[in-house]
Design a protein around this motif. Structure first.
Motif, PDB file in Angstrom:
ATOM      1  N   PRO A  18      33.370 105.413 -36.204  1.00 42.01           N
ATOM      2  CA  PRO A  18      33.625 106.668 -35.506  1.00 42.01           C
ATOM      3  C   PRO A  18      33.049 107.836 -36.298  1.00 42.01           C
ATOM      4  O   PRO A  18      32.937 107.764 -37.526  1.00 42.01           O
ATOM      5  CB  PRO A  18      35.159 106.746 -35.455  1.00 42.01           C
ATOM      6  N   PRO A  19      32.665 108.940 -35.619  1.00 42.53           N
ATOM      7  CA  PRO A  19      32.075 110.096 -36.319  1.00 42.53           C
ATOM      8  C   PRO A  19      33.141 110.922 -37.047  1.00 42.53           C
ATOM      9  O   PRO A  19      33.459 112.048 -36.653  1.00 42.53           O
ATOM     10  CB  PRO A  19      31.421 110.884 -35.183  1.00 42.53           C
ATOM     11  N   SER A  20      33.707 110.365 -38.099  1.00 43.87           N
ATOM     12  CA  SER A  20      34.766 111.036 -38.853  1.00 43.87           C
ATOM     13  C   SER A  20      34.783 110.496 -40.273  1.00 43.87           C
ATOM     14  O   SER A  20      33.959 109.662 -40.648  1.00 43.87           O
ATOM     15  CB  SER A  20      36.126 110.810 -38.178  1.00 43.87           C
ATOM     16  N   SER A  21      35.743 110.967 -41.079  1.00 41.23           N
ATOM     17  CA  SER A  21      35.870 110.480 -42.457  1.00 41.23           C
ATOM     18  C   SER A  21      36.241 109.002 -42.479  1.00 41.23           C
ATOM     19  O   SER A  21      35.866 108.272 -43.402  1.00 41.23           O
ATOM     20  CB  SER A  21      36.926 111.300 -43.205  1.00 41.23           C
ATOM     21  N   PHE A  27      31.994 102.608 -43.286  1.00 40.99           N
ATOM     22  CA  PHE A  27      30.586 102.365 -43.608  1.00 40.99           C
ATOM     23  C   PHE A  27      30.425 101.949 -45.072  1.00 40.99           C
ATOM     24  O   PHE A  27      29.732 100.969 -45.377  1.00 40.99           O
ATOM     25  CB  PHE A  27      29.752 103.616 -43.330  1.00 40.99           C
ATOM     26  N   ILE A  28      31.064 102.679 -45.984  1.00 42.02           N
ATOM     27  CA  ILE A  28      30.986 102.372 -47.416  1.00 42.02           C
ATOM     28  C   ILE A  28      31.585 100.991 -47.691  1.00 42.02           C
ATOM     29  O   ILE A  28      31.025 100.190 -48.455  1.00 42.02           O
ATOM     30  CB  ILE A  28      31.707 103.450 -48.252  1.00 42.02           C
ATOM     31  N   LEU A  29      32.713 100.686 -47.034  1.00 39.76           N
ATOM     32  CA  LEU A  29      33.370  99.391 -47.221  1.00 39.76           C
ATOM     33  C   LEU A  29      32.474  98.245 -46.777  1.00 39.76           C
ATOM     34  O   LEU A  29      32.298  97.242 -47.498  1.00 39.76           O
ATOM     35  CB  LEU A  29      34.696  99.371 -46.446  1.00 39.76           C
ATOM     36  N   ILE A  30      31.880  98.384 -45.590  1.00 42.35           N
ATOM     37  CA  ILE A  30      31.015  97.319 -45.067  1.00 42.35           C
ATOM     38  C   ILE A  30      29.723  97.212 -45.877  1.00 42.35           C
ATOM     39  O   ILE A  30      29.195  96.110 -46.072  1.00 42.35           O
ATOM     40  CB  ILE A  30      30.741  97.545 -43.571  1.00 42.35           C
ATOM     41  N   ALA A  31      29.221  98.345 -46.384  1.00 31.01           N
ATOM     42  CA  ALA A  31      28.035  98.304 -47.249  1.00 31.01           C
ATOM     43  C   ALA A  31      28.332  97.509 -48.523  1.00 31.01           C
ATOM     44  O   ALA A  31      27.502  96.706 -48.982  1.00 31.01           O
ATOM     45  CB  ALA A  31      27.590  99.723 -47.597  1.00 31.01           C
ATOM     46  N   SER A  82      21.575 101.459 -40.533  1.00 26.66           N
ATOM     47  CA  SER A  82      20.478 102.371 -40.208  1.00 26.66           C
ATOM     48  C   SER A  82      20.851 103.304 -39.060  1.00 26.66           C
ATOM     49  O   SER A  82      20.576 104.509 -39.108  1.00 26.66           O
ATOM     50  CB  SER A  82      19.234 101.561 -39.856  1.00 26.66           C
ATOM     51  N   ASN A  83      21.476 102.742 -38.037  1.00 26.92           N
ATOM     52  CA  ASN A  83      21.908 103.564 -36.900  1.00 26.92           C
ATOM     53  C   ASN A  83      22.883 104.645 -37.328  1.00 26.92           C
ATOM     54  O   ASN A  83      22.815 105.792 -36.865  1.00 26.92           O
ATOM     55  CB  ASN A  83      22.564 102.681 -35.833  1.00 26.92           C
ATOM     56  N   TYR A  84      23.799 104.297 -38.224  1.00 25.69           N
ATOM     57  CA  TYR A  84      24.816 105.259 -38.678  1.00 25.69           C
ATOM     58  C   TYR A  84      24.197 106.337 -39.574  1.00 25.69           C
ATOM     59  O   TYR A  84      24.490 107.532 -39.416  1.00 25.69           O
ATOM     60  CB  TYR A  84      25.923 104.532 -39.420  1.00 25.69           C
TER      61      TYR A  84
END
Length: 312
Positions: A18-21, A27-31, A82-84
């Motif tokens: 989602p476009p939020s914190s 994103f960081i977790l999945i990375a 990449s999309n994010y």
């Protein structure tokens, strides 16, 4: 007019974040999970290749599992990231087809490989004297080739169908990758026949292998109960528990997602379940097999000692 042409050639992946914190945190977790999966699976492949003590059918199959997981998570996460990062959620029809083909091939191949690994443990524990005959190198190669071939054929059939059905003007896929059932919600035709084929293929290639795995481990647990050696029983329990953990994390959400009719599915639930079998399982496999396996730990020590002695 330009936007209309774009919707005719491209899909939009709405994504997972989602476009939020919270989206940034996910994103960081999945990375981090992605990096752990790459490091873990690559390490397992190299370790099994370098240490001759691990040149056995079980670890040969395990190296293939790591190879599949390496490709599996790489098919999904880089495009999603990449999309994010760049805000460009579009993916071409061909790109979507390639991603869908690779995902379905690897998903089915891994399910069949896990079944082969369960059979390997069944023969090793229930028929130890016949193990070298039933699980020789030729049998292992046939198992692996069969997994890849069946996965590719199944994937090709589903992907070709998905690329040839007419889609409506709206091409926003409410998922983080090109999942064929999610694409079908955008179709401008009745797809009940195809949905039935998805049910049949999921039953044949996911449910039946899961039943086979359950039966194999049922026989294994029965054999373990009659073992006289406490050490052998402990080792067998440890091996079975690692395999069953992998099977549960992989098969359960996969089957639950694809066996439900469209009317009972929700995009949010589908995306949450997909995280288990596309992202978490490829990361967990090497961790479970390495941390719960003394042979792997000993092999790692031998390789490190060998590398240190070469440097000195």
């Amino acid at each position: 007019m330009e936007n209309y042409n774009e919707t005719l050639t491209d899909f939009l992946l709405l994504g997972l974040f989602p476009p939020s914190s919270i989206g940034l945190f996910l994103f960081i977790l999945i990375a981090l999970i992605f990096l752990m999966a790459l490091f873990g699976n690559l390490s397992m492949i190299i370790l099994i290749l370098l240490d001759t003590h691990l040149h056995t059918p079980m670890y040969f199959l395990l190296s293939q599992l790591s190879l599949m997981d390496l490709n599996y998570i790489s098919t999904i996460v880089p495009k999603m990231a990449s999309n994010y990062l760049f805000g460009n959620k579009s993916i071409s029809l061909i790109g979507c087809g390639v991603q869908s083909f690779l995902f379905l091939t690897l998903a089915v191949a891994e399910a069949l490989l896990l079944t082969s690994m369960a059979y390997d443990r069944y023969v090793a524990i229930c028929f130890p004297l016949h193990y070298s005959i039933r699980m020789n190198k030729k049998v292992c190669v046939l198992m692996i080739m069969g997994s890849w071939t069946i996965g590719s054929i199944n994937s090709c059939a589903h992907t070709v169908y998905a690329l040839h059905i007419p889609y409506c003007q709206s091409r926003a896929i409410n998922h983080f990758f090109c999942d064929v059932p999610a694409m079908l919600t955008l179709a401008c035709m009745d797809t009940w026949v195809y949905e039935y084929t998805v049910f049949v293929s999921t039953t044949l290639l996911i449910v039946f292998p899961f039943i086979g795995i359950a039966c194999s481990y049922g026989h294994v647990l029965f054999a373990i109960c009659h073992m006289q050696s406490t050490e052998g029983r402990k080792k067998a329990y440890s091996t079975c528990s690692t395999h069953l953990t992998v099977v549960t994390f992989y098969f359960a959400p996969f089957a639950y997602t694809y066996l439900r009719p469209r009317s009972l599915r929700s995009p949010t639930e589908d995306k949450a379940l997909a995280v288990f079998y596309t992202i978490l399982t490829p990361m967990l496999n090497p961790i479970i097999y390495s941390l719960r396996n003394k042979e792997v730990i000993e092999a790692l020590r031998r390789v490190i000692q060998k590398l240190c002695s070469v440097k000195m």
